[in-house]
Write an enzyme that holds these catalytic residues in place. Sequence first.
Site, PDB file in Angstrom:
ATOM      1  CB  SER A 271     -84.304  16.724 -78.402  1.00  0.00           C
ATOM      2  OG  SER A 271     -85.047  15.983 -77.451  1.00  0.00           O
ATOM      3  CE  LYS A 272     -82.248   9.073 -82.287  1.00  0.00           C
ATOM      4  NZ  LYS A 272     -83.318   8.215 -81.819  1.00  0.00           N
ATOM      5  NE  ARG A 273     -82.366  12.830 -74.195  1.00  0.00           N
ATOM      6  CZ  ARG A 273     -82.260  13.767 -73.240  1.00  0.00           C
ATOM      7  NH1 ARG A 273     -83.030  13.705 -72.165  1.00  0.00           N
ATOM      8  NH2 ARG A 273     -81.383  14.733 -73.375  1.00  0.00           N
ATOM      9  N   GLY A 275     -89.071  12.606 -79.384  1.00  0.00           N
ATOM     10  CA  GLY A 275     -89.685  11.678 -80.325  1.00  0.00           C
ATOM     11  C   GLY A 275     -89.686  10.254 -79.775  1.00  0.00           C
ATOM     12  CG  ASP A 276     -85.987   8.211 -79.345  1.00  0.00           C
ATOM     13  OD1 ASP A 276     -86.454   8.081 -80.497  1.00  0.00           O
ATOM     14  OD2 ASP A 276     -84.782   8.320 -79.094  1.00  0.00           O
TER      15      ASP A 276
END
Length: 528
Positions: A271-273, A275-276
Amino acid sequence: MRKIIEKIDMSERKVRVRFAPSPTGPLHIGGVRTALYNYLFAKQHGGDLIFRIEDTDSSRFVPGAEEYIIESFNWLGIKFDEGVGFGGKYGPYRQSERRDIYKKYVQQLLDDGKAYIAFDTPEELETKRKEIENFQYDASTRLLMRNSLTLSAEEVQKMIADGRQYVVRFLIKPGVDVVVDDMIRGEVHINSSILDDKVLFKSADQLPTYHLANIVDDHLMEVSHVIRGEEWLPSAPLHVLLYEAFGWTDTMPRFAHLPLLLKPVGNGKLSKRDGDKLGFPVFPLEWHDPKSGEVSSGYREKGYLPEAVVNFLALLGWNPGNDQELMTLEEMVKLFDLSKCSKNGAKFDYVKAAWFNHQYLIRQPDDSWVPSFDKLLREQGIESTPEKEAEVVRMMKLKVIEYVDSLGNKHKRNISFVSDLWPLTKFFFVAPESFDSEDKFIKKNWKEETVSEMSQFMQVLSSVEDFSVEGQKAVIDPWVEQKGLRPWNAWRICLVGTGQGPDMYELSAFLGKEETLRRMRFAIDTLG
Ligand code: GLU
């Protein structure tokens, strides 16, 4: 129980595949991999790759998303043969421009009794959900609802004439063993009883849903293979049934559902999370959300080379069967084998992504580093010239290439991005302002006698007229020889401030005589 098995003879068919994103935001890196696999498959079969925009869900439309997707593929070098922005004889390729086509096919299903009109309001559906446990609009419930199966033809006509909103639902017969013949997973069996009567069309916006538009277009565009992410596998039985309902089973595409991309650590979908949290992008390009203004990082802006991203993605879910990792797009086209893709999810190894970038970076000609390096220096407030920058890249590049020493140990230089050069090249542009008293290199190489040696060295250097590498060498080498000195490490401390950097003559030639002497004077005064 009826069986629908589609073992289609593909030998006669031209390979035509499509990448069909919905413009609901930035393209996820998993979508890029899907497009890449479609590209590789198309090219290796001399086929066509179609770019179709599936924008029938107007509530999820995000302005700029389509342009973003096109720009991403431009950057990555993945080329389409036809579609939005590319033309072709099967257009239009944007689904919102194909309304009339879909209407005709919805009508066909209605006329054949394979679909029906339903008037249930959201409130009525909600009430039924409360009344009936695990409610699903299907064979067991459809006769309890307000639709063209329970109302008379006159009532239906009247309600439509009165402007009542309706949907068209697909009538699914229960108890059918639906088989999806997947090129990666083999036969996937689903009993149609678990499927609901999916909405195919909404009167409110006069648009079809994804399922109908997707099947009609795949048929009309003569798509031979549907290669897409695993998240679409649950829709595949419905798609098989739609092909059958239209009488198109002979030309049904073959399916291939690609493995999920998984979190680098822990379980579940990337998920994008993730990556963050771990500091890597999940989008090809930086994305500026038009509503929230939020900026999400992209591979391009992070300093990745497109070839490295493509190579890295190609190996997430497939490998050539040996340990070859570095491949050009042309090589991948030759080696790729869709049937050898993994069924299991592929862990997203972002450290490996940086390794790939390192590999591609060091193979690039020096000048191609310069624009990014120039940008980096400007961000640091450094004034310089492309010539100077190219010179620094040339000197440093040798230092960042992985090398094997005489004992066979691999030494990896941690340059994965041009931006990694800054801490390693700062001294070319900024003189040391202080010296770290804890620095081991300084402790070891700056001794009692160093001040006097460096002062003598300065004198000899001042006498050098030609300050090029050769010019300095011609004067300094014999002097060092004659004196029996080894001034290099102390000299390095003066010019760099610590034990790093290129060949000393190269560095002093780059800095010039004046700056070299100035730095030496400062070190002597400061270190004493
Ligand atoms: N529009 C779908 C998407 O956004 C396409 C799925 C498919 O390839 O059938 O991914």
